[in-house]
Scaffold this motif. Sequence first.
Motif, PDB file in Angstrom:
ATOM      1  N   SER A  17       0.794  -1.217   0.000  1.00 32.92           N
ATOM      2  CA  SER A  17       0.000   0.000   0.000  1.00 32.92           C
ATOM      3  C   SER A  17       0.824   1.261   0.000  1.00 32.92           C
ATOM      4  O   SER A  17       0.297   2.342  -0.208  1.00 32.92           O
ATOM      5  CB  SER A  17      -0.926   0.001   1.228  1.00 32.92           C
ATOM      6  OG  SER A  17      -0.166  -0.104   2.425  1.00 32.92           O
ATOM      7  N   ILE A 146      -7.503  -0.605  15.285  1.00 29.56           N
ATOM      8  CA  ILE A 146      -6.703  -1.291  14.288  1.00 29.56           C
ATOM      9  C   ILE A 146      -7.389  -2.548  13.761  1.00 29.56           C
ATOM     10  O   ILE A 146      -7.061  -3.044  12.670  1.00 29.56           O
ATOM     11  CB  ILE A 146      -5.309  -1.639  14.882  1.00 29.56           C
ATOM     12  CG1 ILE A 146      -4.347  -2.093  13.782  1.00 29.56           C
ATOM     13  CG2 ILE A 146      -5.435  -2.708  15.972  1.00 29.56           C
ATOM     14  CD1 ILE A 146      -4.043  -1.037  12.759  1.00 29.56           C
ATOM     15  N   TYR A 149      -8.517  -2.170  10.230  1.00 31.10           N
ATOM     16  CA  TYR A 149      -7.508  -2.369   9.185  1.00 31.10           C
ATOM     17  C   TYR A 149      -7.468  -3.829   8.751  1.00 31.10           C
ATOM     18  O   TYR A 149      -7.572  -4.151   7.559  1.00 31.10           O
ATOM     19  CB  TYR A 149      -6.145  -1.921   9.711  1.00 31.10           C
ATOM     20  CG  TYR A 149      -4.982  -2.272   8.810  1.00 31.10           C
ATOM     21  CD1 TYR A 149      -4.635  -1.456   7.734  1.00 31.10           C
ATOM     22  CD2 TYR A 149      -4.235  -3.429   9.031  1.00 31.10           C
ATOM     23  CE1 TYR A 149      -3.562  -1.776   6.910  1.00 31.10           C
ATOM     24  CE2 TYR A 149      -3.164  -3.759   8.211  1.00 31.10           C
ATOM     25  CZ  TYR A 149      -2.829  -2.936   7.144  1.00 31.10           C
ATOM     26  OH  TYR A 149      -1.775  -3.271   6.336  1.00 31.10           O
ATOM     27  N   GLN A 187      -1.976  -9.545   5.104  1.00 33.22           N
ATOM     28  CA  GLN A 187      -2.450  -8.725   6.222  1.00 33.22           C
ATOM     29  C   GLN A 187      -3.556  -9.421   7.005  1.00 33.22           C
ATOM     30  O   GLN A 187      -3.627  -9.338   8.234  1.00 33.22           O
ATOM     31  CB  GLN A 187      -2.940  -7.363   5.712  1.00 33.22           C
ATOM     32  CG  GLN A 187      -1.874  -6.560   4.976  1.00 33.22           C
ATOM     33  CD  GLN A 187      -0.545  -6.525   5.705  1.00 33.22           C
ATOM     34  OE1 GLN A 187      -0.415  -5.850   6.738  1.00 33.22           O
ATOM     35  NE2 GLN A 187       0.450  -7.244   5.205  1.00 33.22           N
ATOM     36  N   ASP A 262       7.242   2.826  10.938  1.00 38.25           N
ATOM     37  CA  ASP A 262       6.076   3.247  11.722  1.00 38.25           C
ATOM     38  C   ASP A 262       5.914   2.335  12.929  1.00 38.25           C
ATOM     39  O   ASP A 262       5.902   1.101  12.786  1.00 38.25           O
ATOM     40  CB  ASP A 262       4.799   3.180  10.873  1.00 38.25           C
ATOM     41  CG  ASP A 262       4.797   4.177   9.730  1.00 38.25           C
ATOM     42  OD1 ASP A 262       5.598   5.132   9.777  1.00 38.25           O
ATOM     43  OD2 ASP A 262       4.012   3.995   8.781  1.00 38.25           O
ATOM     44  N   ASN A 282       5.571  -1.296  11.014  1.00 37.51           N
ATOM     45  CA  ASN A 282       5.840  -1.506   9.593  1.00 37.51           C
ATOM     46  C   ASN A 282       7.094  -0.749   9.180  1.00 37.51           C
ATOM     47  O   ASN A 282       7.305   0.397   9.617  1.00 37.51           O
ATOM     48  CB  ASN A 282       4.662  -1.016   8.742  1.00 37.51           C
ATOM     49  CG  ASN A 282       3.403  -1.833   8.960  1.00 37.51           C
ATOM     50  OD1 ASN A 282       3.165  -2.805   8.266  1.00 37.51           O
ATOM     51  ND2 ASN A 282       2.590  -1.445   9.947  1.00 37.51           N
ATOM     52  N   GLN A 325       7.315  -6.313   8.652  1.00 30.27           N
ATOM     53  CA  GLN A 325       6.262  -6.039   9.622  1.00 30.27           C
ATOM     54  C   GLN A 325       6.481  -6.833  10.902  1.00 30.27           C
ATOM     55  O   GLN A 325       7.244  -7.798  10.928  1.00 30.27           O
ATOM     56  CB  GLN A 325       4.898  -6.421   9.037  1.00 30.27           C
ATOM     57  CG  GLN A 325       4.518  -5.667   7.777  1.00 30.27           C
ATOM     58  CD  GLN A 325       3.179  -6.128   7.231  1.00 30.27           C
ATOM     59  OE1 GLN A 325       3.067  -7.195   6.644  1.00 30.27           O
ATOM     60  NE2 GLN A 325       2.155  -5.307   7.442  1.00 30.27           N
ATOM     61  N   PHE A 476      -3.006   4.635   8.526  1.00 33.89           N
ATOM     62  CA  PHE A 476      -3.021   3.489   7.617  1.00 33.89           C
ATOM     63  C   PHE A 476      -3.893   3.845   6.421  1.00 33.89           C
ATOM     64  O   PHE A 476      -4.785   4.696   6.510  1.00 33.89           O
ATOM     65  CB  PHE A 476      -3.555   2.234   8.319  1.00 33.89           C
ATOM     66  CG  PHE A 476      -2.694   1.775   9.467  1.00 33.89           C
ATOM     67  CD1 PHE A 476      -1.632   0.920   9.258  1.00 33.89           C
ATOM     68  CD2 PHE A 476      -2.956   2.223  10.762  1.00 33.89           C
ATOM     69  CE1 PHE A 476      -0.835   0.513  10.318  1.00 33.89           C
ATOM     70  CE2 PHE A 476      -2.166   1.821  11.824  1.00 33.89           C
ATOM     71  CZ  PHE A 476      -1.100   0.967  11.603  1.00 33.89           C
ATOM     72  N   ASP A 477      -3.660   3.167   5.302  1.00 33.68           N
ATOM     73  CA  ASP A 477      -4.402   3.476   4.077  1.00 33.68           C
ATOM     74  C   ASP A 477      -5.856   3.036   4.149  1.00 33.68           C
ATOM     75  O   ASP A 477      -6.716   3.617   3.478  1.00 33.68           O
ATOM     76  CB  ASP A 477      -3.730   2.816   2.868  1.00 33.68           C
ATOM     77  CG  ASP A 477      -2.431   3.519   2.490  1.00 33.68           C
ATOM     78  OD1 ASP A 477      -2.267   4.686   2.865  1.00 33.68           O
ATOM     79  OD2 ASP A 477      -1.585   2.880   1.835  1.00 33.68           O
TER      80      ASP A 477
END
Length: 501
Positions: A17, A146, A149, A187, A262, A282, A325, A476-477
């Motif tokens: 991403s 989270i 996500y 993910q 991050d 990440n 990650q 986050f995206d």
Amino acid sequence: MRKLTIFVMCFACAILSAQNMTDVLRYSTENLQGTARYQAMGGAFGALGGDLSALNNNPAGSAVFNHGLFTVSGSSYYRENTGTYGNTTLETTFHDLDINQVGGVMVFNNDSDVSDWNRISLAFNYDLIQNFENQTEVSGNTVQGIDNYFSAFAQGLPLGNILLQDGEFLENAYQDIGAQQGFADQQAFLGYFGGVLDPAAVEDNNTVYNANALYNSVDQDFLRNTSGYNARYTLNMATQYRKRVSLGVSLNFHNVLYNQTDFFRETGYATDSPIQTTTFDNSLRTEGAGFSANLGVIAQLNDVVRIGASYQSPTWYRLEDTFAQRINSDLADTDIQFIDFDIVNVYDRYTIKTPSKLTASLAFVFGKNGLLSADYGYQDMSQARLRPENDSNFAQVNSDISSQLAAVSSLRVGGEYRIERFSLRGGYRFEQSPYEDGVTVGDLTGISGGLGFDFGGSRLDLAVNRTEQEMALQLFDVGVTNPATIDRINTNVTLGYTFNF
């Protein structure tokens, strides 16, 4: 014995991403760097020339030099990032030192009456056009945990796609899923084995997942550390016709290194929540090279007025990303520790094409007393592209670029006043937001000032350059999309030394 370090090759897998509009803009924009004199005058050198960093504005500028010289510049960078998130404001500061410019020019004058071409100059210059050393921290309360996500990737995915095979290590499964199924499934795998999600039914064909995090709102802490550079090496040639018109061309070779790490921590769940703490970190590393070219002209209309125009081609960057990650929570699998930053996902090389840029310039030179100069630049950010364009992920990003990014107008104004051997300088800079909404990244404004002292055969220059820009930062995206507001103030203090030969 179990291996703790695994290198993962993810050929032809879904693009992570990080390759999005933020990625494109990172390499499409430039910070005002360069020599101290250039910075002090706001970079408004398009019709002036006579400075090595002015080659970035207009390559015809090297033909303005009367003799050869060499310049080296070093900068002190001071970053202030004030982040507001969930009604909480944090200020983060960061300091860095670097040599940001080195270059020289050789001038060959033709004093004969045979040709109207009276000068040829050859120049080389190194400019650090982006220093990525920075740190940003936000902390606050939000209703988007989270789990959103991971749920965005997991819902609709059969549980059997992310389960371990017989005798398979957890870190090997993470590796194989990323390589064979792509980033999204990877993910979802992390969300499940990280303890954030559980399947509604323990069956291979289950496609519904429930969160183990119970809350009305959560507390989140987010820290982003970045480092690296975008360096440009310029080879330049220019010539002057009848001492009135200068023409120039430059070839630019870019070297890119970008690191982003991050650190995310989430707490504040309900007292009966199965998990009470989640961490999710990440790390992205981008390396590559780029190429661009510049064409320019400067015309001296009379003893006072000069005009200039230049074209900067698109820059074609060839880049490669690596990504790592790690995750943990109260309910995480005991072997989750083996998925750490030591396991690296390597992605296929890709290309970023930045948009071309046009610059028009006007300057007034008042003999040896001083000067005033202004540059207007135009760059259509909606023309930036990720390639290969037939990649489905890139096609969506390119569509977003076309609809969400806009043309950018920029203005640079600078002046210099000379008192015998001393020079006093000042500048102003404005750049429009590259986004249609003007909010995701706001307008940039900057002021600068400085002074110089001419020793005769050499010169010492000092500049202070300050810019401010506000932007929205999504942690986050997907899933956690409530943005933090970041007010960024960058202050550069640059000292440069030039000697003539």
